[in-house]
Design an enzyme around this catalytic site. Sequence first.
Site, PDB file in Angstrom:
ATOM      1  N   ASP A 291       2.193  -6.062  10.409  1.00  0.00           N
ATOM      2  CA  ASP A 291       2.070  -5.291   9.184  1.00  0.00           C
ATOM      3  C   ASP A 291       1.162  -4.110   9.447  1.00  0.00           C
ATOM      4  O   ASP A 291       0.141  -4.242  10.100  1.00  0.00           O
ATOM      5  CB  ASP A 291       1.458  -6.168   8.078  1.00  0.00           C
ATOM      6  CG  ASP A 291       2.513  -7.032   7.433  1.00  0.00           C
ATOM      7  OD1 ASP A 291       3.670  -6.572   7.359  1.00  0.00           O
ATOM      8  OD2 ASP A 291       2.188  -8.156   7.021  1.00  0.00           O
TER       9      ASP A 291
ATOM     10  N   GLU B 190      -9.199   3.513  -2.364  1.00  0.00           N
ATOM     11  CA  GLU B 190      -8.807   4.921  -2.308  1.00  0.00           C
ATOM     12  C   GLU B 190      -9.639   5.729  -3.295  1.00  0.00           C
ATOM     13  O   GLU B 190     -10.174   6.791  -2.969  1.00  0.00           O
ATOM     14  CB  GLU B 190      -7.319   5.106  -2.649  1.00  0.00           C
ATOM     15  CG  GLU B 190      -6.363   4.692  -1.550  1.00  0.00           C
ATOM     16  CD  GLU B 190      -5.974   3.226  -1.632  1.00  0.00           C
ATOM     17  OE1 GLU B 190      -6.598   2.502  -2.463  1.00  0.00           O
ATOM     18  OE2 GLU B 190      -5.092   2.786  -0.884  1.00  0.00           O
TER      19      GLU B 190
ATOM     20  N   PHE C 131      -4.158   3.095 -14.112  1.00  0.00           N
ATOM     21  CA  PHE C 131      -2.903   3.238 -13.363  1.00  0.00           C
ATOM     22  C   PHE C 131      -1.885   2.223 -13.864  1.00  0.00           C
ATOM     23  O   PHE C 131      -2.198   1.069 -14.106  1.00  0.00           O
ATOM     24  CB  PHE C 131      -3.180   2.985 -11.874  1.00  0.00           C
ATOM     25  CG  PHE C 131      -1.968   3.089 -11.016  1.00  0.00           C
ATOM     26  CD1 PHE C 131      -1.591   4.319 -10.481  1.00  0.00           C
ATOM     27  CD2 PHE C 131      -1.189   1.964 -10.732  1.00  0.00           C
ATOM     28  CE1 PHE C 131      -0.478   4.425  -9.681  1.00  0.00           C
ATOM     29  CE2 PHE C 131      -0.066   2.074  -9.947  1.00  0.00           C
ATOM     30  CZ  PHE C 131       0.294   3.307  -9.402  1.00  0.00           C
TER      31      PHE C 131
ATOM     32  N   THR D 255       3.681   4.968 -15.061  1.00  0.00           N
ATOM     33  CA  THR D 255       3.216   6.363 -14.990  1.00  0.00           C
ATOM     34  C   THR D 255       2.889   6.771 -13.560  1.00  0.00           C
ATOM     35  O   THR D 255       2.980   7.924 -13.200  1.00  0.00           O
ATOM     36  CB  THR D 255       1.950   6.548 -15.823  1.00  0.00           C
ATOM     37  OG1 THR D 255       0.927   5.676 -15.327  1.00  0.00           O
ATOM     38  CG2 THR D 255       2.213   6.232 -17.289  1.00  0.00           C
ATOM     39  N   ARG D 256       2.536   5.840 -12.751  1.00  0.00           N
ATOM     40  CA  ARG D 256       2.118   6.064 -11.369  1.00  0.00           C
ATOM     41  C   ARG D 256       1.003   7.109 -11.272  1.00  0.00           C
ATOM     42  O   ARG D 256       0.999   7.963 -10.395  1.00  0.00           O
ATOM     43  CB  ARG D 256       3.312   6.448 -10.494  1.00  0.00           C
ATOM     44  CG  ARG D 256       4.289   5.252 -10.345  1.00  0.00           C
ATOM     45  CD  ARG D 256       5.293   5.505  -9.290  1.00  0.00           C
ATOM     46  NE  ARG D 256       6.131   6.634  -9.662  1.00  0.00           N
ATOM     47  CZ  ARG D 256       6.543   7.566  -8.822  1.00  0.00           C
ATOM     48  NH1 ARG D 256       6.212   7.517  -7.566  1.00  0.00           N
ATOM     49  NH2 ARG D 256       7.312   8.540  -9.245  1.00  0.00           N
TER      50      ARG D 256
ATOM     51  N   SER E 284      -3.371   7.812 -12.745  1.00  0.00           N
ATOM     52  CA  SER E 284      -4.496   7.355 -13.535  1.00  0.00           C
ATOM     53  C   SER E 284      -5.379   8.559 -13.811  1.00  0.00           C
ATOM     54  O   SER E 284      -5.123   9.661 -13.307  1.00  0.00           O
ATOM     55  CB  SER E 284      -5.275   6.282 -12.774  1.00  0.00           C
ATOM     56  OG  SER E 284      -5.780   6.848 -11.579  1.00  0.00           O
TER      57      SER E 284
ATOM     58  N   ASP F 142       1.726 -13.100   4.194  1.00  0.00           N
ATOM     59  CA  ASP F 142       0.916 -13.828   3.224  1.00  0.00           C
ATOM     60  C   ASP F 142       1.647 -14.062   1.904  1.00  0.00           C
ATOM     61  O   ASP F 142       1.498 -15.088   1.283  1.00  0.00           O
ATOM     62  CB  ASP F 142      -0.418 -13.112   2.983  1.00  0.00           C
ATOM     63  CG  ASP F 142      -0.243 -11.635   2.689  1.00  0.00           C
ATOM     64  OD1 ASP F 142       0.916 -11.211   2.505  1.00  0.00           O
ATOM     65  OD2 ASP F 142      -1.247 -10.918   2.640  1.00  0.00           O
TER      66      ASP F 142
END
Lengths: 572, 688
Positions: free
Chosen positions: B307, B348, B376, B380-381, B383, B517
């Site tokens: 990953d 982030e 967020f 809407t993606r 914030s 996971d």
Amino acid sequence: MNVTGWLQIGVFVAVLTALTPVLGRYLQRVFDGEAMFLAPVERVTYRLLGTDPDREQDWKGYARTVLIFSALFLGALYLILRTQGIHPFNPEDLTSPTWDLSFNTAVSFLTNTNWQFYAGETTMTYFSQMAGLAVQNFVSAAVGMAVAAAVIRGFARREAGVIGNFWVDFTRTTLYVLLPLCILGALFLVAQGLIQNLDPYTGVTTLTGGEQTLAQGPVASQAIIKHLGTNGGGFFNVNAAMPFENSTTLTNFVLMLAILAIPAALTNTFGRMVGSQRQGWAIYTAMLVWFVAAVAIVYVAESDSTAAMQAAGLSGGNMEGKDVRFGIGSSSLFAAVTTVASCGAVNAAMESLTGLGGAVPLANMMTGEVIFGGVGSGLYGMLLFVLLAVFLAGLMVGRTPEYLGKKIGPREIKLVVIGTLFVPLIVLVLTALAIGTKWGAPSIYNGGPQGFAETLYAYTSQANNNGSAFAGYTGYLQPNGTNVGAYGITFADVMGGLSMLFGRFVPMLAALAVAGAMAGKRVAPPGPGTMRTDTGTFVALLVGAVALVALLTFVPALLLGPIAQGLTDQLF
Amino acid sequence: MTATTQERPTFDPAVLGPALVDALRKLDPRTMVRNPVMFVVEVGALLTTIVWFAQAVGSPLEGTGDDPAWFTFTVALWLWLTVVFGNLAEALAEGRGKAQAATLRAMRSTTTAIMLDGTEKPAQDLRPGDVVAVEAGQAIPGDGTVIEGIASVDESAITGESAPVIREAGGDRSAVTGGTRVLSDRIVVEITQEPGSSFIDRMIALVEGASRRKTPNEVALGILLAALTLIFLVVVVTLRPIADFAGTNISTATLIALLVALIPTTIGALLSAIGIAGMDRLVRRNVLALSGRAVEASGDVDVLLLDKTGTITLGNRQAASFHPMPGVTEQELAEAAQLASLADETPEGRSIVVLAKGFGIRERELAGHEAEFVPFTAQTRMSGVDVDGHRLRKGAGDAIETWVREEGGTTPPQLREELDRIGREGGTPLAVARDSQVLGVIYLKDVIKDGMRERFDQLRSMGIRTVMVTGDNQLTAAKIAEESGVDDFLAEATPERKLALIAEQQEQGRLVAMTGDGTNDAPALAQADVGVAMNTGTQAAREAGNMVDLDSNPTKLIEIVEVGKQLLITRGALTTFSIANDIAKYFAILPAIFAATYAAAGETTGPLDALNIMGLGTPQSAIISAIIFNAIVIPLLVPLALRGVQYKPSGATALLRRNLLVYGLGGIVAPFVGIKLIDLVVHNLLGA
């Protein structure tokens, strides 16, 4: 030792190596079923046999066919021998050999061993030689090659259930390989002075005025197949030391080449069929390394006198039992050739080799006849050792061992172990029985280490399907020089016969079963993490594995036999 | 190597004592018979002891030779020691896991489950489907999935990690392990384990070596070793009549000594210890292999699916730079970005605040302002925050574009250019807008972990391809793949595509390893030849994989592969060593036995005495020296068996050559030296 001797060995190796890819390519065409020059004959044969050439068998079916086929031929040969007195082509009025000798002989020719407890010229009629023994020379060779073809397919194929059709492999091998080569070879031998007739034996007066009987017979046709098919059973008692059976230096060279030609070529055929000639060359090189070492040791050993010879007042090389036409170099080469291959034809007396010189042929056979070996059987035997080497060392690269991208699991190892260790086991047990019981005693001619070596050699040679002998070991007594009144030594005949049967068919079945298991496997693409099996390192490893696994078993026996003989200064 | 790896000394006194007791207990023939090689040694030791006893009481058994009693006794003693040393190796390997098992057991025994309806039930009676409630301070009674609530859980008992972890219903952190302890809050757990087969039960069985089944390689090797033992047995039995023919009588003790010297006792004694130690090495890296087969398979792996996030890159993207639109200063953009991120607790978001600090912007107190945060959402993606009448937003490029247009503004053409450029460079762009104006773009960068390129080069040289799996688009994925040095990548990965990739690789004959996971990783984990589930993951993932990483560190896959390879190499190396030893043992024992064979009249030594190339003192000292070497080489190699042979990642050809040289050639030479040295002591000092 001299330059000529070494030169002959060098030329032999060079010619053999050059011939390998040529014959290898041809054998591939035969095994791959390409349409060839006798297609109509082939079709008729299949129709007569009632087989569909396109229907292939799995390993069990293939093995079953081989066994039934062999059983029928064994019965036929035994009957021919037991009734030989009433057959035609019997100018010397020879009677039938005893049951035990007939059993030993029938098994011997069935199994490509050609161990001979008898002398050909005083025991076998021309009919038995031609219709019985010569036929078996072809059949046993063709069976060996057919099985090799099936085993190769097992290694080459991916996720497959079938490994070929025995009848097709047998027919094509006989038709396209053995018959054409033997016809050409026999013509060449006749041109070189080998005899080919059905005459009664000829009486002659020698230069010194003595009387001598010269045996006759259809020799040339038998001589070529006995070498090409690694059979080795001589028409005459002294085999290729008899001028009628091996007339010139040239025939000597060609006949030696004929012994190794097919076993060597099969390595290349294997490489081609699995898609990498390098894989074939790796196996060839391992065989060649062993072979060259064997020749060199015999040649060096025979070229000097031993402690015992010096004690007896002899000096120089050992010429006892050697034909002056061939000398030490050529006899040494022949001794190595005939024992690395499971041939057993000889042009000198093996029993008369020095201790060390005699240890080498023994060691060659003790590998299970995998250094070139018998036609077909040598390759499939060696492939079992390849798997063993891959398994031993493969773990050391940190992966589950794999060969040609196929993982080697418990089943393969079980079969490999049976195929490689069963024969040493019967050799040891039978040798011990023969040396330690009263039944074995009548067969032993000499005393001391040589007497033991005779016994060891007899069971090593028979169980490994070689057929050459330390001639002192006896299974058949001929009090009058004819077979009238002769009797077999039942213990030697029967034990020898059984060892040949098991020595032939146990490894063969193991190899077929391995092929069946390998055929069904998936292939992982090679990468830098996979162990390569076409490199010098692997060649060294393979030679080491053969030496360790095959020879470690025999070290004590070799010490008490030929090595003690070679080191002692006493005469026994 | 992770910090949890602790090398204990091989002969740790705490382990050695009980191991010695165990080694003696294992002398029981019913136990020994499972190891044919060592069983033969034990039978040999017993026979020799009987022979000695008869000699000692003055009525030697017929046909056993005329050895002095001290010689027979010495041989018997060393044969017994050989067996004990072999057992000790296994006991030592097992002993290392036993302490850990004891702790685990204590943890398991005392829990009572409180069912959802308030009734109580002993933990061992729980069945799959039972639902229990666990309050703060209570131990979780069994393995299960959190179906309601969120709690912090202390899992130190199994992971050794003292910091509590969060377990919550839904998502990828829903699995709980029986025996761990809830520290705060309350969760409702649906039990998923059968009674007696909980994670801890399995762990106990594993570390104790009880549930160890032989792997295919071990079985195959076992067959080979048994066959060699059988053939050498025949060699020795048949030697008797053969030697009789040569007029040499070999005593029973000598024959048995020869047999034991020849059969592969070294590898026979160490084989199971190697396997147990391999598991133990993984346990010490906090990886639980649920079968030995999986450990071996990890040595065979051809393809690693890694990953991207957490394995190749640090878990989080970091803000790297601000790119303002024309007419906007960088300062202005940074300020807006910071404000919009203040309530954003994602890594982030925090990294944006940190980056903005570099522009001299203090972290501002929003108290006193009228601020309302806009969280967020997937719809809407984006914030942001509404503060002092301004509406600040940050989010995916197209989401901001749409929003600005809806607000009645226009987007400058430079925005698209900037977004595309950052995407091409492997970054993730975040657009920032104030009301109807686009201020600029924040460059979020994936940070590739240190040393990954070297790791991948190493793997490549071992013949292992690495494939990066990421949800990123092609462009971004390609860029990161190039930077990190992986061989290949799967972009826009979904669980289905991951599964398909594994199946495709396997179809081509390759073995695939992966970590996972989430529940949606479960099919792929099950399909992969080596599936390492993260302990933090869902129960489904933990059930599907064949290993569980208690540290939940995806990079560990690489270490697992190395342990697998090391295990196989150790086994192969010691086998080769063991068989190669036979050459020297022959040279020691056979000339000793046959020294007088075929001796000329009046002489004491025959022709075969010339083969005593080691110059060993007497036949008796030679045989004793060989048998002593054979015995003590086992404890000498125990550390190697437990630690594994030195493994430097490299290609197969180089590995083979090196190991053949060390263990093949070394196996031939070492016993010559060893036996000679022992003979010097035994013969010259002790007078044998």
